[in-house]
Design an enzyme around this catalytic site. Structure first.
Site, PDB file in Angstrom:
ATOM      1  N   PHE A  44      18.057 126.259  16.352  1.00  0.00           N
ATOM      2  CA  PHE A  44      18.143 125.411  17.379  1.00  0.00           C
ATOM      3  C   PHE A  44      19.168 124.533  17.387  1.00  0.00           C
ATOM      4  CE2 PHE A  44      13.937 125.140  19.663  1.00  0.00           C
ATOM      5  CZ  PHE A  44      13.352 126.264  19.124  1.00  0.00           C
ATOM      6  N   ASN A  52      14.656 111.266  11.502  1.00  0.00           N
ATOM      7  CA  ASN A  52      15.239 111.437  12.735  1.00  0.00           C
ATOM      8  C   ASN A  52      13.797 111.595  13.741  1.00  0.00           C
ATOM      9  OD1 ASN A  52      14.346 114.055  13.209  1.00  0.00           O
ATOM     10  ND2 ASN A  52      15.974 114.588  11.560  1.00  0.00           N
ATOM     11  N   LYS A  73      27.501 129.286  12.601  1.00  0.00           N
ATOM     12  CA  LYS A  73      26.211 129.524  11.834  1.00  0.00           C
ATOM     13  C   LYS A  73      25.740 130.928  11.370  1.00  0.00           C
ATOM     14  CE  LYS A  73      24.496 125.106  12.349  1.00  0.00           C
ATOM     15  NZ  LYS A  73      23.799 124.307  11.307  1.00  0.00           N
TER      16      LYS A  73
END
Ligand code: CTP
Length: 394
Positions: free
Chosen positions: A320, A208, A338
């Site tokens: 993040f 990416n 998370k």
């Protein structure tokens, strides 16, 4: 601000040495204690008597005096809170970078354990010389603070980069270091950076656009604030004064991070981890076939952040979140899913921030539901504000 601080001013033999008389006065006006050491060559440009009068201290030149044994390089190095080398000549810089100790000043440099600021000044061609540049990068990578020379009219008549940076800059850098509270001292911080690389075959991969700049900025600032930093990175970095572990794939990153996490106080997952990897990665280069379409099957990578949160005891875990739409809704959902303590959300649809930019604009979400928006700023400033949010006033 500098009251009571002990500053060791080290002057090497360049024409800019005369300017350091004023720097000493600036430190003295700020009530700092100043000790001056010089190379024998520096005394061709400025006298010992001048430096002695300005610093109100004896000036060190020779390494050992015959009448009395005093290991000066150790005592000077122990007493000072900071060492400021200005001007730093090409010759002394090269000695510093190679551990050469052939006079009092280079010996003290070698024995000095606290922060060192180096302000080079030399002819522009000397500064541009790749050997000098390599030595500068080596010193900078080892944690020495380099105040780059400025461009302008040089004493030798040339015009170019080589002039000693302004005294204000040297003064500010000294004050910044001496007054910065090492709020992360004693903390081990693990930071990930860059996009993971998932191989298709030996020559192709899926990845990416993450540049790793935000993670590296966090590692640099964390180190500046006194932390023991481990950077787990997929992107190459310049030599750093902290531990850097290079990894490639999400699986490699997971193994390394989970290992470092055990002894960490805080782990920040700034890396852009690929959610999927290639199921049957080819051992050899895949050949073109007559088919117009081919397909590659992907399988899910482990969610490193989530698994850290499941294992965590007292560690702080920071995630993040890169979103191109519905930033807040997705971020709120993500911090819940998370289970991390903080989530730093950024909008990757904007070209003036985020991926590969030196700037970022983020929103910090906390586990308790509170939200703090940080305005657009350089990634190093954002990094500082993130630590400020986690550990209190920096
Ligand atoms: N992350 C991780 N392991 C993964 C994927 C992501 O540890 N396999 C971490 C990232 O480092 C980041 C956070 O999870 O700190 C959020 O990453 P992001 O890509 O925004 O979220 P995803 O969980 O991948 O969800 P989606 O791609 O669907 O937005």
């Amino acid at each position: 601000m500098l009251s009571g601080k002990n500053i060791l001013v080290a002057i090497t033999g360049g024409i800019a040495a005369y300017k350091i008389c004023e720097l000493i006065r600036m430190y003295k006006r700020a009530n700092a204690n100043v000790r001056v050491i010089v190379t024998p060559n520096a005394l061709n440009f400025v006298t010992k008597l001048t430096l002695q009068n300005l610093s109100q201290n004896e000036v060190g030149v020779e390494e050992f005096t015959l009448d009395e044994y005093r290991p000066e390089h150790i005592s000077y190095a122990d007493e000072a809170d900071i060492m400021v080398v200005a001007p730093a000549t090409a010759n002394s810089i090269s000695k510093f970078a190679n551990g050469i100790c052939d006079n009092l000043l280079t010996s003290i440099f070698c024995a000095f354990k606290k922060h060192v600021i180096i302000a080079p000044a030399m002819n522009c061609n000397m500064w541009a010389n790749p050997i000098i540049q390599q030595n500068i990068s080596k010193l900078s990578g080892l944690g020495y603070e380099i105040l780059a020379p400025e461009s302008g009219y040089l004493a030798c008549g040339d015009v170019g980069v080589g002039r000693l940076c302004s005294l204000d800059k040297i003064f500010e850098a000294t004050a910044k270091n001496l007054c910065m509270e090492k709020i992360l001292s004693g903390k081990k911080i693990v930071i990930t950076a860059g996009g993971t690389i998932e191989d298709i075959d030996p020559v192709r991969y899926i990845s990416n656009y993450s540049s790793g700049k935000m993670g590296i900025a966090l590692a640099d600032v964390g180190y500046e604030l006194g932390a023991e930093v481990t950077l787990v990175s997929t992107v190459a970095t310049k030599q750093k004064p902290y531990k850097v572990i290079s990894v490639k794939s999400a699986l490699e990153m997971q193994k390394t991070v989970e290992n470092e996490f055990l002894t960490s106080d805080c782990t920040i997952m700034a890396a852009a981890v690929a959610d999927y990897r290639v199921k049957n990665k080819s051992e050899h280069k895949m050949k073109k076939t007559d088919e117009n379409e081919i397909s590659i099957t992907l399988i899910k990578n482990p969610d490193i952040l989530k698994s850290l949160c499941e294992k965590k005891k007292n560690q702080i875990v920071v995630g993040f979140c890169a979103e191109s739409e519905n930033l807040f809704e997705n971020a709120k959902q993500k911090i819940k899913n998370k289970g991390c303590d903080y989530l730093i959300a950024n909008d990757i649809s904007r070209s003036d921030i985020g991926f590969s930019s030196d700037y970022n604009e983020v929103t910090i979400l906390k586990k308790d539901g509170t939200i703090k928006k940080l305005e657009r700023a350089e990634k190093s400033v954002i990094a500082r504000m993130i630590f400020e949010e986690i550990y209190g006033q920096v």
